[in-house]
Design an enzyme around this catalytic site. Structure first.
Site, mmCIF file in Angstrom:
data_model
loop_
_atom_site.group_PDB
_atom_site.id
_atom_site.type_symbol
_atom_site.label_atom_id
_atom_site.label_comp_id
_atom_site.label_asym_id
_atom_site.label_seq_id
_atom_site.Cartn_x
_atom_site.Cartn_y
_atom_site.Cartn_z
ATOM 1 N N HIS A 224 6.943 -31.582 9.555
ATOM 2 C CA HIS A 224 6.317 -30.273 9.306
ATOM 3 C C HIS A 224 5.210 -30.380 8.257
ATOM 4 C CE1 HIS A 224 9.320 -28.587 11.857
ATOM 5 N NE2 HIS A 224 10.289 -29.053 11.084
ATOM 6 N N ASP B 127 0.877 -1.172 0.000
ATOM 7 C CA ASP B 127 0.000 0.000 0.000
ATOM 8 C C ASP B 127 0.917 1.225 0.000
ATOM 9 O OD1 ASP B 127 0.887 0.315 2.599
ATOM 10 O OD2 ASP B 127 -1.098 0.289 3.519
ATOM 11 N N CYS C 192 3.161 -3.257 3.831
ATOM 12 C CA CYS C 192 2.396 -2.064 4.211
ATOM 13 C C CYS C 192 3.181 -1.356 5.308
ATOM 14 C CB CYS C 192 0.958 -2.400 4.598
ATOM 15 S SG CYS C 192 0.732 -3.492 6.005
HETATM 16 C C1 RB5 Z 1 -1.732 2.740 6.488
HETATM 17 O O1 RB5 Z 1 -1.693 3.956 7.162
HETATM 18 C C2 RB5 Z 1 -1.455 1.599 7.440
HETATM 19 O O2 RB5 Z 1 -2.558 1.394 8.268
HETATM 20 C C3 RB5 Z 1 -1.114 0.349 6.686
HETATM 21 O O3 RB5 Z 1 -0.001 0.570 5.879
HETATM 22 C C4 RB5 Z 1 -0.782 -0.875 7.515
HETATM 23 O O4 RB5 Z 1 0.194 -0.590 8.469
HETATM 24 C C5 RB5 Z 1 -1.915 -1.623 8.051
HETATM 25 O O5 RB5 Z 1 -1.775 -2.668 8.690
#
Ligand code: RB5
Length: 149
Positions: free
Chosen positions: A133, A8, A65
């Protein structure tokens, strides 16, 4: 090996860093974006990577993210996905050896680029050990079936 990668907005810089690592390692990958730094919703970017890995179009996926947490939660909702949130080299190796994880999640706001590269390289280069495993991973897979969707 074919890898799918996305992030993201909170993971854009680290995604670019990891793509340069994949280039250096001559690993074939598809970048699912995002293409800009605009704020986006991480589940929308986890989905194509998780679906592609689950369908067998890719051997591995990498999701980034801010924390790696949202991406890992979203990816693990997809049947057949075993996504590990990892920020250390020991766990990167262990989760491939023991859990046969098919997606790696990392958080750009948690880990520096140097360590993240080591984590990703270790995770990509480590094989599943099988044996005892395999029985445990099969039991994880049976939880997918138990959901009955
Ligand atoms: C975005 O601000 C943030 O919430 C996202 O990148 C992530 O950390 C969510 O888990």
């Amino acid at each position: 090996m074919k890898v799918a990668i996305s992030s993201d907005h909170g993971g854009n810089n680290l995604r670019k860093e990891i793509m340069s690592l994949l280039d250096e390692l001559a690993i074939d990958y598809t970048d699912f974006g995002p293409k800009t730094d605009d704020s986006v919703d991480y589940p929308d970017y986890a989905k194509p990577v998780a679906d592609g890995v689950a369908k067998g179009d890719f051997d591995h996926g990498i999701l980034i993210c801010g924390t790696g947490i949202g991406m890992s939660i979203a990816a693990n909702k997809v049947r057949g996905i075993r996504c590990a949130l990892v920020h250390d080299v020991f766990s990167a190796e262990a989760t491939r050896q023991h859990n046969d994880t098919n997606i790696l999640a990392m958080g750009e706001r948690v880990v520096g680029p140097g360590l993240a590269r080591m984590v990703a390289k270790t995770w990509l280069e480590t094989e599943f050990e099988g044996g005892r495993h395999e029985r445990r991973v099969n039991k994880i897979c049976s939880l997918d079936l138990a959901r009955g969707e």
